[in-house]
Design an enzyme around this catalytic site. Structure first.
Site, PDB file in Angstrom:
ATOM      1  N   PRO A   1       0.347   2.496  -2.313  1.00 43.17           N
ATOM      2  CG  PRO A   1       2.720   2.729  -4.055  1.00 43.17           C
ATOM      3  CD  PRO A   1       1.052   3.952  -3.308  1.00 43.17           C
ATOM      4  CG  HIS A   2      -0.863  -0.417   1.653  1.00 39.19           C
ATOM      5  ND1 HIS A   2      -1.445   0.505   0.678  1.00 39.19           N
ATOM      6  CD2 HIS A   2      -1.548  -1.251   1.692  1.00 39.19           C
ATOM      7  CE1 HIS A   2      -2.867  -0.228   1.106  1.00 39.19           C
ATOM      8  NE2 HIS A   2      -2.521  -1.311   1.322  1.00 39.19           N
TER       9      HIS A   2
END
Lengths: 572, 236
Positions: B139-140
């Site tokens: 996740p980013h």
């Protein structure tokens, strides 16, 4: 302790460039002024000495002895180049950043003194210009100036020399900007003007403030001005004859006499024969000009034509044979006599017209000849104004100068000073395409961030290399000799890269291009651009001695070209 | 008298984006302001800057001269993870709660609006899942936000129990590499390094057994050094 030399130098080196050019301009002005006055003085003494022998049959041999001696001294003792000098100055300014050998500052002075005083038909201006320029160049070299300043200072030397020899400071400046530098950039003006002023002061201190050619005041009539248009045509034709004759005689003498001394002897004998029958064409010929302007030179029209042709002949042979001297004074001679000839012609055709007189036409003819033979209309106009001390003849002067210039240019594109340089591609004026391309060296454009590959590598081995490389070109080298073999384009192999079967079977050798045009490190940009244009390539490999040095790309070249142009166009 | 600071031809060349040979030629020809010292030409930074401006060159930044070393430093996955943290046994039953709980446990630069970060993370997941397979998700945020990050940070988060992350291979995700990068370039480089590690079975099994922080870092170090040395070899 530092030597005085070193100290003097360091005082100037790190100063503002304008300060530098003022100081150097003054120095150059003094030295060139002295050289000009010195030559003038020497010529006078020598000529007076030799005039004692006038009337003896052996004077026919004087030009032979003079020109041979000149060639001997220049070629074997001082070892300087031949030619009249001005093209060499322009060459050094175009191609060498204004560097001229020190020996040139005196070689032509000595040579022309011998040639002219012995009766050779040539002018002392070109020798003085080259001495002045060489003095300027060497002074600039002594102070380790940059090339821009050296070019300006070299020009300043020429300006001071012309200014001093004619007592004509404006002409000095204009001649330098128009003919020598071919560039009216502001940074040239200051040193050129300073040197011109200083040179004139030196000349006035030593010779007095005289006007070389005095004349009565003119009241130019409308008839004169109409007649001037016709004069332009006559002068243009004579200019063309003069230009062609100069080329022809140099060519013929070159062709038939391989030995320089032999050539000089034959040329000298020819000149001697002509001058024995027609002493008017001897030397620089200013005596005739002076008498013409004073209105006391009266010869029949047939004689005038012979005089013009013989002067052209004698000058062409003197210079073609290797005599030292220029065409400046002969141009003035021919111009003034042609003006006189035209005056006789028009008074014969229009006996009732209101013409001012032969001196005016002689004067205007001189300026016309400078435009026609030397392509220096502005120099001609200012010279006439300055050496006659009058502004009264300006209208016909302007008219004849620019008309002649235009007509002659229709036939001959380049002046006698320039045509050889242009032919060899050596005339590079500032801010022209050729100049900018000539400045850029292949080494400056070299792109070296390429990864070398080898001919027996599999395409598979290329994958990690392609991954890392920032470029789409891969030079191929022989693994043993490291010689350049060819280039692989990513574009060519792209489609195989995603095919596992081909990836393991194709080798580099099979996909590399070997028939590429290559460029050497010393190639000039004009040629490189030509290759780009003819092959449609975007990148060319630079190979020297079979080794790959890098790529030159069209994009980088044009980017660099623009930067060079920006730097070249704006002054500091 | 204050001593003027001089820069070398090389520095001028770098700042103006032209080859050094050209700078030296210009100096020789007098096209660029310079002084001739015993060991060659030197340039006054301010003069050059003025000159560059008046000749339509992109004006140079003084910092550009000093900061060059920072740029050259290779991006290291290990360092990015060391800057971040390891979290074990994070609870949560869906993507939203997991990300929310994770954000609560990690430390971001001061003044960061975690609410906004969460929103960004979720909206990235909505476009396409960051579950890249083998039980791993990265996740980013979609953009770099205003995190005032100078260097990238990665948080390694082990989940209490695997959850459905709509991953590309349909497998449930058990570990997150939550990445915050100062720019896209760095982000992509980290991503390629991570994928390099994930190719190694040894690394995957360490993750699967929720190995301690030290062991994982040593393994990453091993893989990265190997990769760098291979790269240098082929460059030479």
């Amino acid at each position: 302790m530092k030597s005085i030399n070193a100290r003097l130098r360091t005082i100037f080196i790190n100063r503002d460039s304008r300060f530098q050019s003022v100081i150097i301009g003054i120095l150059v002005g003094i030295c060139s002024g002295l050289a000009a006055v010195g030559l003038n003085f020497g010529l006078e003494k020598f000529s007076r000495f030799l005039s004692r022998f006038e009337g003896n049959f052996y004077v026919v041999l004087f030009p032979l002895a003079g020109i041979t001696l000149t060639v001997f001294i220049l070629k074997y003792i001082i070892k300087d180049f031949g030619g009249h000098g001005v093209p060499e100055v322009i060459y050094s300014i175009s191609m060498k950043g204004g560097a001229i050998k020190f020996r040139s500052s005196f070689s032509k002075l000595i040579g022309s003194m011998i040639t002219i005083s012995s009766g050779g038909s040539a002018g002392p201006e070109a020798p003085v210009v080259i001495s002045g320029a060489a003095i300027g160049s060497n002074i600039a070299g002594y102070f380790k100036t940059n090339e821009r300043i050296r070019v300006a200072v070299t020009g300043s030397g020429a300006a001071a020399a012309i200014a001093a020899i004619f007592n004509a400071p404006i002409t000095g400046i204009i001649f330098t900007l128009e003919v020598i530098l071919g560039d009216w950039a502001p940074q040239n003006m200051l040193p050129v003007a300073i040197a011109s002023v200083t040179g004139t002061i030196v000349s006035r201190m030593l010779k007095g403030n005289q006007i070389p050619f005095k004349h009565r005041e003119f009241n130019v009539t409308l008839d004169d001005i109409f007649a001037a248009a016709g004069l332009a045509l006559v002068i243009a034709i004579i200019s063309l004859v003069f230009i062609r004759m100069l080329k022809l005689s140099a060519g013929v003498l070159e062709k038939y006499f391989k030995n320089a001394i032999g050539k000089a002897a034959v040329g000298g004998l020819l000149v001697g024969t002509v001058t024995v029958f027609l002493p008017y064409v001897k030397g620089e010929g200013y005596e005739v000009v002076r008498r013409l302007l004073g209105g006391n030179f009266i010869v029949p029209i047939g004689m005038v034509i012979i005089l013009i042709l013989m002067k052209i002949f004698a000058t062409s042979v003197t210079l073609g044979a290797g005599g030292a001297g220029g065409v400046f004074a002969p141009s003035l001679f021919i111009g003034s006599v042609s003006g006189y000839f035209y005056f006789q012609l028009v008074t014969f055709i229009f006996p009732h017209a209101n013409f001012t007189g032969a001196p005016l036409f002689a004067l205007v003819g001189m300026a016309g000849m400078l435009s026609g033979a030397l392509y220096a209309p502005l120099s001609g106009i200012f010279l006439i104004i300055e050496i006659t001390g009058g502004y009264d003849s300006i209208l016909p002067l302007l008219l004849v100068s620019f008309l002649t210039y235009t007509i002659v240019k229709l036939v001959e594109r380049h002046s006698i000073y320039h045509h050889e340089l242009v032919q060899k591609g050596f005339l590079l004026r500032p801010r022209t395409d050729k100049r900018i391309l000539a400045e850029i060296q292949p080494a400056e454009l070299l792109e070296t961030d390429l990864i070398t590959i080898y001919p027996n590598m599999l395409l598979k081995d290329l994958v990690p290399i392609i991954e890392r490389s920032r470029r789409n070109y891969f030079p191929v080298e022989d693994p043993e000799t490291e010689n350049f073999l060819g280039l692989v384009y990513l574009n060519d192999i792209k489609s195989y890269l995603f095919n596992p079967a081909l990836l393991n079977s194709i080798i580099v050798e099979e996909v590399m291009h070997t028939d590429l045009p290559i460029v050497s490190l010393t190639a000039n940009m004009t040629d490189i651009l030509k290759i780009f244009d003819t092959t449609g390539a975007w990148s060319l490999p630079v190979v020297e001695g079979n080794k790959f040095f890098g790529l030159i790309s069209k994009a980088t070249l044009l980017d660099h070209y623009r930067k060079e142009l920006k730097v070249e166009t704006e002054d500091l | 008298m204050e001593k003027t600071k001089y820069i070398s031809a090389k520095e001028v060349a770098q700042a103006l984006g032209i080859p050094m040979v050209t700078v030296i030629r210009w100096a020789h020809q007098g096209k660029i302001p310079c002084k001739l010292k015993k060991d060659g030409y030197v340039f006054n930074w301010e003069e050059i800057n003025d000159w560059a401006g008046s000749h339509d060159f992109v004006p140079m930044k003084k910092e550009a001269l000093d900061n060059d070393s920072a740029k050259d430093e290779t991006i290291s996955l290990r360092k990015a993870i060391e800057r971040g943290d390891f979290i074990y046994n994070l609870s949560g039953c869906d993507i939203y709660s997991i990300l929310k709980n994770a954000l609560e446990k990690i430390t971001l630069p001061e003044g960061t609006n975690k609410e906004k970060v969460l929103h960004e993370l979720i909206s990235r997941e909505e476009i396409a899942s960051t579950g890249i397979g083998k039980g791993i998700a990265i996740p980013h945020p979609r953009c770099t936000l205003n995190l005032k990050l100078e260097k990238p940070v990665i948080f390694v988060i082990f989940l209490e129990r695997s959850i459905d992350f709509s991953a590309v291979d349909g497998k449930e995700v058990f570990v997150l590499f939550m990445m915050f990068s100062p720019c896209t370039e760095v982000h992509l480089k980290l991503l390629s390094r991570l994928s390099l590690c994930l190719r190694e079975e040894s690394f995957l099994s360490l993750l699967k057994e929720h190995a301690p922080k030290e062991k994982i870092l040593i393994e990453i170090q091993r893989i990265e050094t190997l990769f760098d040395s291979q790269r240098n070899d082929s460059l030479q």
